[in-house]
Design a protein around this motif. Structure first.
Motif, short mmCIF file in Angstrom:
data_model
loop_
_atom_site.label_atom_id
_atom_site.label_comp_id
_atom_site.label_asym_id
_atom_site.label_seq_id
_atom_site.Cartn_x
_atom_site.Cartn_y
_atom_site.Cartn_z
N LYS A 2 0.82 -1.20 0.00
CA LYS A 2 0.00 0.00 0.00
C LYS A 2 0.86 1.26 0.00
N ASN A 4 3.79 1.62 -1.42
CA ASN A 4 4.30 1.83 -2.77
C ASN A 4 3.25 2.48 -3.66
N ILE A 5 2.00 2.07 -3.50
CA ILE A 5 0.91 2.66 -4.29
C ILE A 5 0.71 4.13 -3.91
N ILE A 6 0.79 4.42 -2.60
CA ILE A 6 0.63 5.81 -2.15
C ILE A 6 1.78 6.67 -2.66
N LYS A 7 3.02 6.14 -2.58
CA LYS A 7 4.17 6.88 -3.09
C LYS A 7 4.03 7.14 -4.58
N LEU A 8 3.63 6.14 -5.33
CA LEU A 8 3.45 6.27 -6.77
C LEU A 8 2.37 7.31 -7.09
N PHE A 9 1.28 7.31 -6.29
CA PHE A 9 0.21 8.28 -6.49
C PHE A 9 0.71 9.70 -6.27
N PHE A 10 1.45 9.94 -5.17
CA PHE A 10 1.95 11.28 -4.89
C PHE A 10 2.99 11.73 -5.90
N SER A 12 3.12 10.79 -9.08
CA SER A 12 2.41 11.11 -10.31
C SER A 12 1.62 12.41 -10.17
N LEU A 13 1.06 12.67 -8.97
CA LEU A 13 0.36 13.92 -8.72
C LEU A 13 1.33 15.11 -8.81
#
Length: 173
Positions: A2, A4-10, A12-13
């Motif tokens: 989870k 890694n997904i949060i890091k990837l989201f931020f 990309s944002l």
């Protein structure tokens, strides 16, 4: 997982916001000069525009509009006025420090040379004493001369160099 997904989201944002805001121009045009720029096909920051804005067309205009000349004069006068008020006290203290410092250094240096087990070479010892004496005499002279010394040997060369660099930059625009 989870995290890694949060890091990837931020990431990309952040990337999306950077790309979105980088599409805007880096400067805003002056609306009064926008018509001139479109006709001439050049930026508002050309040499003719800057010369008219900051120097004017005549010598009288140049004296009135030269804002950085006034700043340099005001700052230099403020520095010299503050230095002239603080200098007499600092001169007396500085001369005392140089005299006492040289005396203490000389006493410790001679004591160190005498206490060494090896042979004392009078020539080397005299050379070191003369070098330190010259440094102290130069410092004493600089302290005694005060504002004249500071202005002639420190302030003027810095200001002349800065002015020369500024003139060369301005001539190349």
């Amino acid at each position: 997982m989870k995290m890694n997904i949060i890091k990837l989201f931020f990431i990309s944002l952040l990337l999306a916001s950077t790309l979105a805001f980088s599409a805007t121009p880096a400067y805003a045009e002056d609306s009064a000069n926008a018509a001139e720029t479109e006709e001439e096909g050049s930026l508002t920051c050309n040499q003719k525009f800057l010369q008219e804005k900051y120097f004017g067309e005549t010598a009288e205009d140049a004296q009135d509009k030269c804002w950085y000349c006034r700043i340099v004069i005001i700052m230099t006068n403020a520095y010299l006025q503050a230095a002239s008020q603080a200098l007499p006290v600092a001169q007396q203290l500085g001369q005392l420090v140089v005299k006492l410092g040289f005396g203490i250094w000389l006493a410790l240096f001679i004591a160190k040379q005498i206490s060494t087990i090896g042979g004392v070479t009078p020539g080397k010892m005299l050379q070191e004493i003369l070098v330190m004496g010259f440094k102290c005499a130069f410092s004493y002279y600089a302290i005694a001369e005060g504002i004249g010394f500071i202005t002639q040997f420190i302030l003027n060369p810095i200001l002349i160099t800065g002015t020369d660099i500024g003139n060369e930059i301005f001539n190349k625009i």
